[in-house]
Design a protein around this motif. Structure first.
Motif, PDB file in Angstrom:
ATOM      1  N   LEU A   1       5.596  -8.245   3.145  1.00 45.89           N
ATOM      2  CA  LEU A   1       5.044  -7.338   2.841  1.00 45.89           C
ATOM      3  C   LEU A   1       5.627  -6.420   3.314  1.00 45.89           C
ATOM      4  O   LEU A   1       5.828  -4.984   2.407  1.00 45.89           O
ATOM      5  N   SER A   2       6.166  -6.304   4.232  1.00 51.69           N
ATOM      6  CA  SER A   2       6.924  -4.784   5.667  1.00 51.69           C
ATOM      7  C   SER A   2       8.126  -5.340   5.780  1.00 51.69           C
ATOM      8  O   SER A   2       8.312  -6.549   7.342  1.00 51.69           O
TER       9      SER A   2
ATOM     10  N   VAL B   1      -2.938 -11.999   6.355  1.00 55.71           N
ATOM     11  CA  VAL B   1      -2.175 -10.771   7.044  1.00 55.71           C
ATOM     12  C   VAL B   1      -1.741 -11.285   8.380  1.00 55.71           C
ATOM     13  O   VAL B   1      -2.485 -10.505   9.274  1.00 55.71           O
TER      14      VAL B   1
ATOM     15  N   ALA C   1      -2.422 -10.158  -0.469  1.00 55.72           N
ATOM     16  CA  ALA C   1      -2.187  -8.924   0.388  1.00 55.72           C
ATOM     17  C   ALA C   1      -3.062  -7.778  -0.483  1.00 55.72           C
ATOM     18  O   ALA C   1      -2.902  -7.532  -1.803  1.00 55.72           O
TER      19      ALA C   1
ATOM     20  N   VAL D   1      -2.656  -3.355  -0.212  1.00 58.27           N
ATOM     21  CA  VAL D   1      -1.623  -2.639   0.694  1.00 58.27           C
ATOM     22  C   VAL D   1      -2.871  -1.284  -0.033  1.00 58.27           C
ATOM     23  O   VAL D   1      -3.039  -0.404  -0.977  1.00 58.27           O
TER      24      VAL D   1
ATOM     25  N   ARG E   1       1.929   2.455   5.511  1.00 57.78           N
ATOM     26  CA  ARG E   1       0.729   1.927   5.138  1.00 57.78           C
ATOM     27  C   ARG E   1      -0.110   0.659   5.611  1.00 57.78           C
ATOM     28  O   ARG E   1       0.505   0.290   7.149  1.00 57.78           O
ATOM     29  N   ASN E   2      -0.802   0.598   5.589  1.00 54.47           N
ATOM     30  CA  ASN E   2      -1.270  -0.873   6.399  1.00 54.47           C
ATOM     31  C   ASN E   2      -1.765  -2.051   5.234  1.00 54.47           C
ATOM     32  O   ASN E   2      -1.986  -1.565   4.103  1.00 54.47           O
ATOM     33  N   TYR E   3      -1.540  -2.914   6.360  1.00 52.73           N
ATOM     34  CA  TYR E   3      -1.313  -4.377   4.739  1.00 52.73           C
ATOM     35  C   TYR E   3      -3.269  -5.507   5.723  1.00 52.73           C
ATOM     36  O   TYR E   3      -2.971  -5.078   6.756  1.00 52.73           O
ATOM     37  N   ARG E   4      -3.575  -5.587   4.789  1.00 51.80           N
ATOM     38  CA  ARG E   4      -4.833  -6.462   4.906  1.00 51.80           C
ATOM     39  C   ARG E   4      -5.115  -7.640   3.974  1.00 51.80           C
ATOM     40  O   ARG E   4      -4.210  -7.467   3.108  1.00 51.80           O
TER      41      ARG E   4
ATOM     42  N   TRP F   1       6.986  -6.338  -5.529  1.00 54.71           N
ATOM     43  CA  TRP F   1       6.591  -5.618  -4.517  1.00 54.71           C
ATOM     44  C   TRP F   1       8.182  -5.183  -3.536  1.00 54.71           C
ATOM     45  O   TRP F   1       8.456  -6.525  -3.170  1.00 54.71           O
TER      46      TRP F   1
ATOM     47  N   GLN G   1       8.131  -0.217  -0.066  1.00 53.84           N
ATOM     48  CA  GLN G   1       7.263  -0.771   0.564  1.00 53.84           C
ATOM     49  C   GLN G   1       6.267   0.096  -0.160  1.00 53.84           C
ATOM     50  O   GLN G   1       5.431   0.280  -0.601  1.00 53.84           O
TER      51      GLN G   1
END
Length: 932
Positions: A248-249, A273, A326, A328, A335-338, A454, A459
Motif C-alpha cells: 500500500l505504501s 493492514v 484496505a 485509505v 495517508r492512513n491505512y486500515r 493503486w 500513494q
C-alpha cells in the motif's frame, strides 16, 4: 523545371536540435499543459507544432535574392529566424505576448498580408490548429472520431471564442481585467465546484465515512482485489484473491502492507493492514499472489496454481468476485491505512447505479486485454459506486448549465445563437461551460473505474489509460471522487483551470472551426488551406476502439450541444484510417486499405491546399518498428508510396525526437521518434527516367545536400532519416523511375539507393583527411580496437605513403611484438595539447575531444575545440560522421557509435561556447587568433 513559389524555411533549414530539445522538455511539464483538459492518446508536442508552423509559413532568405544578395547575408537572415524559432519553441513562449506578436508580424510579412488558414485533417486533440490560432492564423481541424472532435473544439472553437471575456459567476466579477482565458477559467472553477456540491447532496452518502465511528477519517480510496474460487476442489467454495501486490505504501520507513488471513472454520479470507515485520515480508508483499509471468497466481489457501486458462474461464462463465483489502484515509501528514469494516462493505454493496454504458468492447486482443476475460461492455469496467457517482455528476450538469445561463444573462450577455450555431452570447457560453465540465468528467471516468491500480510510491490511484490499451488488472483503487485528493474531481478541475490560465488565445480577429468528417472527403474552403497534419500511423493503435470508453458518457452529456457528433451508437470504425489486421481480416487487406486510404487523403489534401506553401505531414515510428526494420519499415514505405501516388513530391524530411529519456546521453543517442515530411505538388511537366539516369542525378545532387545537413549538425543517428528528404525529392520529381525490366522503381528500392549513396559519401570524405587519420580509419574498420598483424598494418600505411612508425609517432597506435592496435581513449596522453603537437592529426583531435566531453564536460571540450582551430574542428566533425557510420553499419558497435553521435549532438553548443571563450582561457597569445 520552373519554380513558381518561394521556398519556405521548412524546406531548407530549421534549428532542429533546439526544437527536439524543447519537445523533449515539454514532456515533463505537469502544470498548465493542454493535455490536462482531456485524454487523447496521440499528442504532438505543442512547442514543435508551433515551431514547424512558423517555419512552414515564412520564406527562406534564399527566396529573396533581391534583398539577401550574398551567401553571408542569407546565412545572417536565416540565423535571425533560427533565433526567433528557438525562443518560440520554449514552453514559456506560449504566454509571451510580445514574442508571439513578433512571430505574427514575420508571418504576415512573408504572406504579403494574404489570408492564411491552416487545416489539420486529423486534428486529434487539436494541437496544430490551436497553435495556428496562437500564431494569428485562422485554423480548421477535422477528425472522424467524435471524442477527438469535442476535445479539438474545446481548444480551437470554445476557448478562442470566449477569450478576453469577463467572468459571469458571482465570485469572479471582481476580477481586475479579463486577459486571455482568465474569465472562463474563473467560471470553470466556480461552476465545477457547484457541480460537485449538487452531486454530493445526492451521491455523497456512498463516499462518506462511518458517522457512528468517532475515529473515522475522510476516505481517499478503497483498495480492492479480484477473486476467483480456489481451483483446488477441496476449497472450491473459497474465494481466493488474485492480488498483483499487497503493498500500500512504499515510502521508506513508512511501508504499509496488506496481510491476507484464511479462516479455516468460516472458509473465508480476510485482510489486515500493518507495517511489514521483516524485509522478507516487504518483498513478498510486492508480488501479492502472483506466481510468474502474466496472469499466473497461487491459491493462498491450498497452494494450487491458478492458471491463465482457469482465470479466463471463470471470467467468461461466472465473472470475478471482489474483495475490499484496505481503506485509505486522509491523515494530517500523508495517508492512513486500515482494514475494511462492515460499514465499508455494507455501503459498497448497497449502491444501485441508475445508468450503465452498454457500448460493446472491441475484441481486439492487442489493445483490449479485458475482452479475453469476460468483459463485454464498457459498463462492466466500473463498480456500482463508480457508476452511481459519475452518473450523478453528469446528471447535475443540467442544473449547472442553467445557473451559468442565468448568471450570463444577468451579466449583460445577449441571449443569441447556440454554441453549435456559432453563438457568442449567454446560451452559447452556458453550453461552452458544459463542454468543459464534460471534459473534466471524462477525465474522472479515466480515474474512477475498476482498472485503476493503486500506486504505492505516490500513494494514489493511477488512471486507466497509462498506456494505449485497456489491460486486464487484478488489484484496483476506487477513489473518493468527492474528496480533494488524487482521484477526485476537485484535483482534475484544478489541473484544467491551470491549463486554461496558461494558454493565451487573445486573438479576436482569428477564427477556429472543427468538424467531424472523413479526411478523404474534406470540402474545399473559401480560401486554399495550408496543410499541417499528424495522420494515423499505419498499424498503430485503433483509437476508435479505445475512445468508445468515453463516447457513451460524452454522448449522454453533449448530444444536445453537438447533435451532429453523436448520431451513432459508438465511434466510427470502418472508415478509420489504420492498417488493423483484426478489423480487415489479414495483413494484406489491412495494408491495402491503409495505402489506398492514405493516397486518397493526400490526393484530397493536394487538391485543397495552397500552392504557395508546402504541406507538412508527420510520420511517427513505433519503437518496435524502428528496432525491427529501421527506416525501411513497411509502414514507412507504405506511407511514402501514398504521398507519391497522391501527386506530391517530397522536398525535405526532418527527424524529430519528442520523447523523454533517462538522461542526456540516452536522449542524444536515441533514434528520432517521428519524421516530418515536407511536400509540394508534383510538377505537371514531370517526366519518366531510367534507373541509371536517376542514379546519376542522385550522385550529382545528394552529396551537396548531405553536407548541408552536416553543417546543420544533424546527428549521425538521424542522418539516414534526414537524407531521405533530399533523396526522395530527387526520386519524386520524376513521374516514374523505370528499371531494366521495365517495372516502376518502388519507394523501398529508392530508399536503399539513397542509403547507399550516403554510405559512399561518408567513405569519400575520408580522402580529405591526413594520411595518419586515413590509416586509422581503415585499421579501425577492419580491427576495431583489437590488435592486428604488423604486416597488414604496414601494407595499409605504405598505400597511404606513410609508415606504421609515423602513425605511432602521431600517438594513434601502439606497435609491439608484431602486433598493432589503436589506442583506446583512456590511454591517450593526459597532457596532450593540440597547439604544441608537432604531429597533429584529425584522429587525435577527435578522440581527445570525445574524451574531454565524456570525462570533463562541455566547457572543457569547448576549450579544446577552440585550441584546434576552425579547419581541424570541421574535419573532426566530418570524421565523427564517418566513424559513426563504420561503428553502426559495419562493426555493429553501438557503444562506440554513441560516442561519435553524442559529439555531433552537442556540436552547436560546443562551437557556441568555444566562440565566447577568451584568450586567457585557452592559454597563450597563439590562441588569440583562433576562432570557431
Amino acid at each position: 523545371m520552373t519554380t513558381t513559389f518561394k521556398k519556405k524555411l521548412i524546406e531548407v533549414a530549421i534549428p532542429l536540435e533546439a526544437m527536439n530539445e524543447a519537445s523533449a522538455k515539454e514532456k515533463s511539464v505537469r502544470q498548465g499543459h493542454p493535455s490536462a483538459m482531456h485524454l487523447w492518446w496521440a499528442r504532438r508536442p505543442v512547442v514543435s507544432c508551433r515551431g514547424i508552423l512558423f517555419a512552414q509559413l515564412v520564406d527562406d532568405p534564399s527566396s529573396h535574392p533581391d534583398i539577401f544578395k550574398t551567401k553571408s547575408e542569407i546565412e545572417a537572415e536565416r540565423s535571425r529566424l533560427f533565433t526567433l524559432i528557438e525562443k518560440l519553441v520554449t514552453w514559456e513562449a506560449g504566454t509571451d505576448d510580445a514574442l508571439l506578436e513578433e512571430a505574427r508580424r514575420e508571418i504576415t510579412r512573408y504572406s504579403n498580408d494574404k489570408k492564411v488558414t491552416v487545416l489539420d485533417p486529423f486534428s486529434g486533440s487539436g494541437t496544430i490548429p490551436a497553435e495556428a490560432l496562437r500564431l494569428g492564423l485562422d485554423a480548421c481541424g477535422v477528425d472522424l472520431n467524435p471524442v477527438a472532435a469535442v476535445v479539438s473544439k474545446s481548444r480551437v472553437e470554445i476557448l478562442p471564442r470566449f477569450s478576453g471575456g469577463a467572468a459571469v459567476n458571482p465570485d469572479g466579477k471582481s476580477l481586475s481585467g479579463h486577459q486571455g482565458l482568465q474569465g472562463i477559467a474563473s467560471d470553470f472553477e466556480f461552476y465545477a465546484k457547484r457541480l460537485i456540491e449538487i452531486a454530493r447532496e445526492k451521491a455523497g452518502f456512498a463516499y462518506r465515512a462511518n458517522p457512528d465511528d468517532k475515529n473515522s477519517k475522510k476516505v481517499i480510496a478503497w483498495v480492492w482485489t479480484r477473486t476467483v474460487p480456489s481451483p483446488d476442489p477441496a476449497f472450491s467454495e473459497v474465494e481466493v484473491p488474485l492480488a498483483s501486490s499487497w503493498l500500500l505504501s512504499a515510502k521508506k520507513g513508512q511501508e504499509v502492507i496488506v496481510k491476507p488471513i484464511y479462516d479455516h472454520e468460516a472458509k473465508q479470507v480476510s485482510y489486515s493492514v500493518s507495517k511489514p515485520q521483516s524485509p522478507e515480508a516487504l518483498e513478498n508483499a510486492k508480488t501479492g499472489t502472483k506466481a510468474g509471468r502474466g496472469a499466473n497466481f497461487t491459491c493462498l489457501v491450498s497452494g494450487a496454481a491458478i492458471t491463465p486458462k482457469y482465470i479466463k474461464e471463470v471470467g467468461r462463465t461466472r465473472g470475478y468476485g471482489t474483495a475490499l483489502i484496505a481503506v485509505v484515509e486522509k491523515a494530517r501528514a500523508g495517508r492512513n491505512y486500515r482494514a475494511a469494516t462492515d460499514f465499508d462493505l455494507q455501503v459498497a454493496s448497497s449502491i444501485q447505479p441508475q445508468w450503465v454504458p452498454d457500448t460493446p468492447i472491441s475484441k481486439h486482443p492487442q489493445y483490449m486485454g479485458v475482452a479475453g476475460y469476460g468483459f463485454e461492455t464498457f459498463g462492466e469496467l466500473f463498480t456500482d459506486r463508480q457508476l452511481f457517482g459519475c452518473t450523478t455528476l453528469y446528471d447535475a450538469l443540467d442544473a449547472v448549465e442553467n445557473e451559468v445561463l442565468e448568471h450570463a444573462r444577468s451579466s449583460g450577455m445577449a441571449d443569441e445563437a447556440s454554441l453549435h450555431e456559432g453563438g457568442k452570447g449567454a446560451l452559447a457560453y452556458s453550453q461552452a461551460l458544459r463542454v468543459l465540465l464534460t471534459l473534466a468528467l471524462g477525465k474522472l471516468t479515466d480515474l474512477s473505474n475498476a482498472f485503476c491500480p493503486w500506486e504505492p510510491v505516490a500513494q494514489c490511484p493511477r488512471n486507466l489509460f497509462g498506456r494505449q490499451a485497456i489491460s486486464m488488472g487484478w488489484t484496483f483503487a476506487e477513489a473518493n471522487i468527492f474528496s480533494e485528493s488524487s482521484g477526485s474531481l476537485a484535483t482534475i478541475v484544478s489541473g484544467i483551470k491551470k491549463a486554461l490560465e496558461k494558454n493565451s488565445y487573445d486573438q479576436p480577429l482569428v477564427k477556429g472551426h472543427v468538424w467531424q468528417e472523413d479526411a478523404r472527403e474534406i470540402r474545399a474552403g473559401e480560401v486554399p488551406y495550408v496543410i499541417c497534419t499528424d495522420p494515423p500511423y499505419y498499424d498503430a493503435v485503433p483509437y476508435a476502439d479505445l475512445s468508445d470508453f468515453f463516447y457513451p458518457w460524452m454522448k449522454r452529456s453533449l448530444h444536445r450541444v453537438y447533435p451532429e457528433l453523436f448520431t451513432t451508437l459508438s465511434t466510427p470504425k470502418s472508415e478509420e484510417l489504420v492498417a488493423d489486421r483484426m478489423r480487415y481480416g489479414s495483413t494484406e487487406a489491412a495494408d491495402s486499405y491503409f495505402m489506398t486510404g492514405m493516397e486518397e487523403v493526400l490526393s484530397r489534401v493536394s487538391h485543397i491546399s495552397d500552392e504557395s506553401f508546402p504541406t507538412c505531414v508527420f510520420y511517427a515510428f513505433r519503437a518496435s518498428e524502428i528496432e525491427a526494420d529501421g527506416i525501411s519499415s513497411s509502414g514507412w514505405t507504405a506511407f511514402l508510396e501514398g504521398v507519391l501516388r497522391a501527386g506530391l513530391r517530397i522536398e525535405r524530411t526532418w527527424p524529430l525526437r519528442t520523447e523523454m529519456t533517462a538522461g542526456l546521453k540516452a536522449k542524444k543517442n536515441s533514434l528520432a521518434t517521428s519524421i516530418l515530411v515536407v511536400c509540394r505538388k508534383q510538377a505537371a511537366e514531370a517526366i519518366s527516367v531510367t534507373h541509371s539516369e536517376f542514379l546519376r542525378t542522385l550522385k550529382r545532387e545528394l552529396p551537396a545536400t548531405i553536407k548541408e545537413l552536416q553543417s546543420a549538425n544533424i546527428t549521425p543517428i538521424d542522418m539516414p532519416q534526414a537524407a531521405i528528404g533530399p533523396g526522395i525529392e530527387i526520386f519524386s520529381r520524376f513521374k516514374d523511375v523505370i528499371q531494366a525490366d521495365d517495372s516502376r522503381m518502388s519507394v523501398k528500392t529508392a530508399l536503399q539507393l539513397i542509403n547507399r549513396e550516403l554510405d559512399d559519401y561518408l567513405s569519400d570524405i575520408q580522402g580529405e583527411f591526413d594520411a595518419d587519420t586515413r590509416f586509422a580509419i581503415t585499421w579501425f574498420e577492419q580491427n576495431g580496437l583489437s590488435a592486428g598483424d604488423y604486416g597488414s598494418a604496414n601494407s595499409i600505411a605504405t598505400a597511404r605513403g606513410i609508415s606504421v612508425d609515423s602513425v605511432k609517432h602521431a600517438g594513434i597506435v601502439e606497435s609491439s611484438a608484431g602486433k598493432v592496435r589503436i589506442l583506446k581513449r583512456h590511454e591517450l596522453s593526459e597532457d596532450w595539447k593540440p597547439e604544441t603537437d608537432p604531429h597533429l592529426t584529425v584522429w587525435e583531435c577527435c578522440q581527445h575531444l570525445i574524451k574531454a566531453l565524456e570525462n570533463k564536460g562541455e566547457y572543457e571540450a569547448a576549450i579544446l575545440l577552440k585550441k584546434m582551430g576552425p579547419d581541424k574542428a570541421e574535419s573532426v566533425k566530418e570524421l565523427a560522421y564517418s566513424l559513426y557510420d563504420i561503428c553502426s553499419n559495419k562493426r555493429k558497435d553501438a557503444k562506440e557509435a554513441n560516442s561519435y553521435n553524442a559529439l555531433i549532438a552537442v556540436w552547436t553548443e560546443l562551437t557556441r561556447q568555444a566562440a565566447s571563450i577568451l584568450e586567457t582561457d585557452v592559454g597563450g597569445e597563439r590562441q588569440a587568433s583562433l576562432g570557431i
